[in-house]
Design a protein around this motif. Structure first.
Motif, PDB file in Angstrom:
ATOM      1  N   LEU A 120      18.327   8.067  59.442  1.00  0.00           N
ATOM      2  CA  LEU A 120      18.187   6.641  59.718  1.00  0.00           C
ATOM      3  C   LEU A 120      17.457   6.395  61.029  1.00  0.00           C
ATOM      4  N   GLY A 121      17.201   7.454  61.777  1.00  0.00           N
ATOM      5  CA  GLY A 121      16.442   7.316  63.021  1.00  0.00           C
ATOM      6  C   GLY A 121      17.152   6.465  64.039  1.00  0.00           C
ATOM      7  N   ALA A 122      18.484   6.463  64.018  1.00  0.00           N
ATOM      8  CA  ALA A 122      19.214   5.581  64.911  1.00  0.00           C
ATOM      9  C   ALA A 122      20.388   6.311  65.533  1.00  0.00           C
ATOM     10  N   GLY A 123      20.090   7.341  66.267  1.00  0.00           N
ATOM     11  CA  GLY A 123      21.152   8.102  66.902  1.00  0.00           C
ATOM     12  C   GLY A 123      21.608   7.430  68.193  1.00  0.00           C
ATOM     13  N   GLU A 124      22.109   8.238  69.100  1.00  0.00           N
ATOM     14  CA  GLU A 124      22.505   7.669  70.375  1.00  0.00           C
ATOM     15  C   GLU A 124      21.281   7.105  71.079  1.00  0.00           C
ATOM     16  N   SER A 125      21.517   6.160  71.940  1.00  0.00           N
ATOM     17  CA  SER A 125      20.369   5.462  72.503  1.00  0.00           C
ATOM     18  C   SER A 125      19.731   6.236  73.663  1.00  0.00           C
ATOM     19  N   LYS A 126      20.505   7.096  74.327  1.00  0.00           N
ATOM     20  CA  LYS A 126      19.901   7.770  75.489  1.00  0.00           C
ATOM     21  C   LYS A 126      18.945   8.889  75.047  1.00  0.00           C
ATOM     22  N   ARG A 127      17.915   9.128  75.846  1.00  0.00           N
ATOM     23  CA  ARG A 127      16.928  10.143  75.508  1.00  0.00           C
ATOM     24  C   ARG A 127      17.557  11.512  75.481  1.00  0.00           C
ATOM     25  N   VAL A 158      23.691  11.944  60.042  1.00  0.00           N
ATOM     26  CA  VAL A 158      22.858  11.195  59.110  1.00  0.00           C
ATOM     27  C   VAL A 158      22.105  10.111  59.861  1.00  0.00           C
ATOM     28  N   ARG A 159      22.821   9.431  60.758  1.00  0.00           N
ATOM     29  CA  ARG A 159      22.153   8.358  61.509  1.00  0.00           C
ATOM     30  C   ARG A 159      20.980   8.910  62.306  1.00  0.00           C
ATOM     31  N   GLU A 160      21.173  10.085  62.870  1.00  0.00           N
ATOM     32  CA  GLU A 160      20.109  10.627  63.707  1.00  0.00           C
ATOM     33  C   GLU A 160      18.926  11.123  62.883  1.00  0.00           C
ATOM     34  N   PHE A 161      19.210  11.857  61.813  1.00  0.00           N
ATOM     35  CA  PHE A 161      18.109  12.508  61.101  1.00  0.00           C
ATOM     36  C   PHE A 161      17.496  11.659  59.999  1.00  0.00           C
ATOM     37  N   ALA A 165      17.543  18.563  69.416  1.00  0.00           N
ATOM     38  CA  ALA A 165      17.289  17.925  68.122  1.00  0.00           C
ATOM     39  C   ALA A 165      17.441  18.901  66.972  1.00  0.00           C
ATOM     40  N   LYS A 166      17.349  20.190  67.248  1.00  0.00           N
ATOM     41  CA  LYS A 166      17.405  21.161  66.157  1.00  0.00           C
ATOM     42  C   LYS A 166      18.852  21.442  65.792  1.00  0.00           C
ATOM     43  N   ARG A 167      19.431  20.569  65.076  1.00  0.00           N
ATOM     44  CA  ARG A 167      20.835  20.723  64.746  1.00  0.00           C
ATOM     45  C   ARG A 167      21.030  21.756  63.647  1.00  0.00           C
TER      46      ARG A 167
END
Lengths: 294, 261
Positions: free
Chosen positions: B238-245, B233-236, B251-253
């Motif tokens: 809230l736009g706040a996933g893990e910080s590393k690129r 949820v955070r990644e998709f 990304a296609k989970r």
């Protein structure tokens, strides 16, 4: 000068009847964005229903008129139920096509039931012929004007002062939104068609009273087209103004242009005015200015 | 109190939007439904409110139950009358050409009691910004005022369950905050709220529970606070996933979405 006033006066009286015709179209157009082409046949059917009550059953007019109008309203609601309701939420063009079909279907039905004969139609209304030194207004057009304006006012009152009217205006703006707030849009649309056909019946009775009633009388309903196009398809005030313009212009054309040898120009004149108005204001004189926030 | 079981909805007989969605609304909660565009959130609300027929959609499978009674055959006016369920459509469902007063009255159309006047005052107390505009056409009100009016209109129907479809659509963050404060207040006063939102963070913050909807199915559910912490949820949303690129292909989970419209 008195000649001119006389002509304008006569035109105004008939214009009020046209305004009522226009109102019928406008009310339906506002609600479902469909143009009711069958208006002429609604007019004939309404008049015949009154004819049955008044002439065949010999009821006194103050019973026959409400009964006839009620019958007209029921017919209108029934037609809506059978033909328009299944199309709710679809493209308004298809409803307009349906009314085109209704036009011919209803005409055929009228001819099957009442034949193509001409029925004499004479309401024994009190004689209120207005006759002074300069002016002369016949009783029938005055009655027609009075009845039309009264009906017009009643409808406007109904639309703007009652809870039903509020629901009608809400449905007219957006059927889906109205449904979401618990307004039964399907039922309201039926009411709208009933009101519209009642008004058409009033106009029909008044127009028939000028002469006679026949299956072909419906042609006068086409006058509603220039009326609403001049006034604006979705404006109630526009229907009144458009009706008056058409009535007056028709009567002026009859008095001043036809004697120049252009017989029949009276029937064409409204469409000329319509063309001119549409060149200048494509949405009609009072067509809605869409609300745009700054 | 409201449960949706394995619901499948198809538009125009071919476009499958809800593919067996199941969820449950408990009395007195704020339920948040989040999902991408086209996931079927709006369709879900339309179906529950009984308006799917108007949009030429059909329920081809599954059931909607209110206190264990199926309501999928009822139309919108009936559902509102019997179960006090009101659906506030997306994009400010107000009548632009009526005044604000008339809007509120029109929304009370389904009621016949004589308390409409006092309820109107009550609603206007909830939304004081509307008071000076009462006799103005609603179309001229600002976006925030229009959304408040829409919720006010819904309140005029005396709802027990309120379905809100993206109330924050097109509103400034401050206004959104105010609006969500009001929604929370309404919930405290006893109204069950189903909130469909794109603004997932704000919505989950006022919600009790949440569902994540993808392709017409529930893919994730849980307590709102849990969802806020959930990695996906955070990644998709809230736009706040893990910080590393990350590599783009990671990304296609979820599987690629197939869209018909």
């Amino acid at each position: 000068m008195t000649d001119l006033l006389q002509t304008v006066g006569t035109g105004t009286l008939i214009g009020l009847v046209y305004a009522l015709l226009g109102l019928c179209v406008v009310v339906i157009f506002k609600a479902s964005e469909a143009f009711n082409f069958a208006i002429g046949e609604f007019l004939v059917v309404g008049s015949f229903l009154f004819y049955i009550m008044f002439f065949d059953l010999n009821l006194p007019i103050f019973i026959a008129l409400p009964l006839g109008l009620l019958a007209a309203g029921i017919v209108g609601a029934l037609i809506e139920y059978l033909t328009i309701k299944p199309l709710l939420g679809r493209n308004p063009i298809s409803m307009t096509m349906i009314t085109l079909g209704l036009w011919f279907f209803m005409r055929a039905c009228v001819q099957l039931i009442w034949g193509s004969d001409t029925y004499s139609f004479f309401l024994d209304l009190p004689d209120i012929t207005l006759e002074t030194e300069q002016f002369f207004f016949l009783s029938d057009p005055i009655w027609a004007g009075i009845f039309s304006i009264l009906t017009f006012i009643l409808v406007v009152f109904f639309l703007f002062r009652t809870r039903w009217g509020l629901a009608i205006r809400a449905v007219s703006e957006d059927q889906a939104k109205a449904m979401a707030f618990g307004i039964n849009a399907r039922f309201i649309l039926m009411i709208i068609w009933a009101i519209s056909s009642i008004c058409i019946a009033v106009a029909g009775v008044m127009i028939s009273n000028f002469g006679a009633l026949a299956a072909g009388s419906g042609i006068v309903g086409l006058r509603a087209i220039p009326v609403v196009l001049i006034g604006g398809m979705d404006s109630i005030g526009g229907a009144l103004v458009g009706g008056l313009i058409i009535g007056i212009c028709e009567s002026l054309a009859g008095a001043y242009i036809e004697p120049m040898g252009l017989i029949g120009f009276k029937d064409v004149a409204p469409y000329f005015v319509m063309l001119i108005v549409l060149f200048i204001r494509p949405y009609g004189l009072f067509g809605t200015v869409r609300i745009e926030r700054v | 109190m409201l449960s949706i079981e394995n619901l499948r909805v198809v538009y125009h007989d071919v476009i499958s939007v809800l593919n067996g969605i199941s969820l449950e609304v408990k009395e007195g909660e704020v339920l948040v439904i989040i999902g991408a565009n086209g996931a079927g959130k709006t369709t879900l609300l339309r179906t529950v409110a009984g308006m799917i027929g108007f949009y030429d959609g059909d329920i081809i499978d599954g059931d909607i139950k209110m206190n264990d009674v199926s309501i999928k055959e009822l139309d919108s006016a009936d559902i509102m009358k019997r179960y006090n369920l009101t659906y506030v459509m997306e994009d400010r469902p107000i009548f632009n050409y009526l005044t604000i007063d008339e809007n509120l009255k029109a929304a009370a159309y389904s009621r016949w009691d004589n308390k409409i006047k006092t309820d109107m005052e009550e609603v206007l107390d909830y939304f004081p910004v509307l008071k000076p505009l009462r006799n103005k056409k609603a179309g001229y009100a600002s976006g925030g005022e229009q959304q408040m009016l829409a919720i006010g209109m819904a309140l005029m129907t005396k709802p027990k369950i309120l379905l809100l479809d993206e109330p924050s659509l097109g509103l400034a963050p401050l206004i959104t905050e105010e609006l969500f404060g009001i929604i929370r207040k309404l919930n405290k006063s006893g109204i069950t709220i189903v909130l469909v939102e794109q603004n997932a963070y704000a919505a989950l913050n006022i919600g009790n529970r949440g569902y994540v909807v993808e392709m017409g199915r529930v893919v994730l559910d849980g307590e709102a606070q849990e969802l806020l912490k959930n990695e996906d949820v955070r990644e998709f949303y809230l736009g706040a996933g893990e910080s590393k690129r990350k590599s783009y292909k990671d990304a296609k989970r979820y599987k690629r979405r197939k869209r018909w419209l």
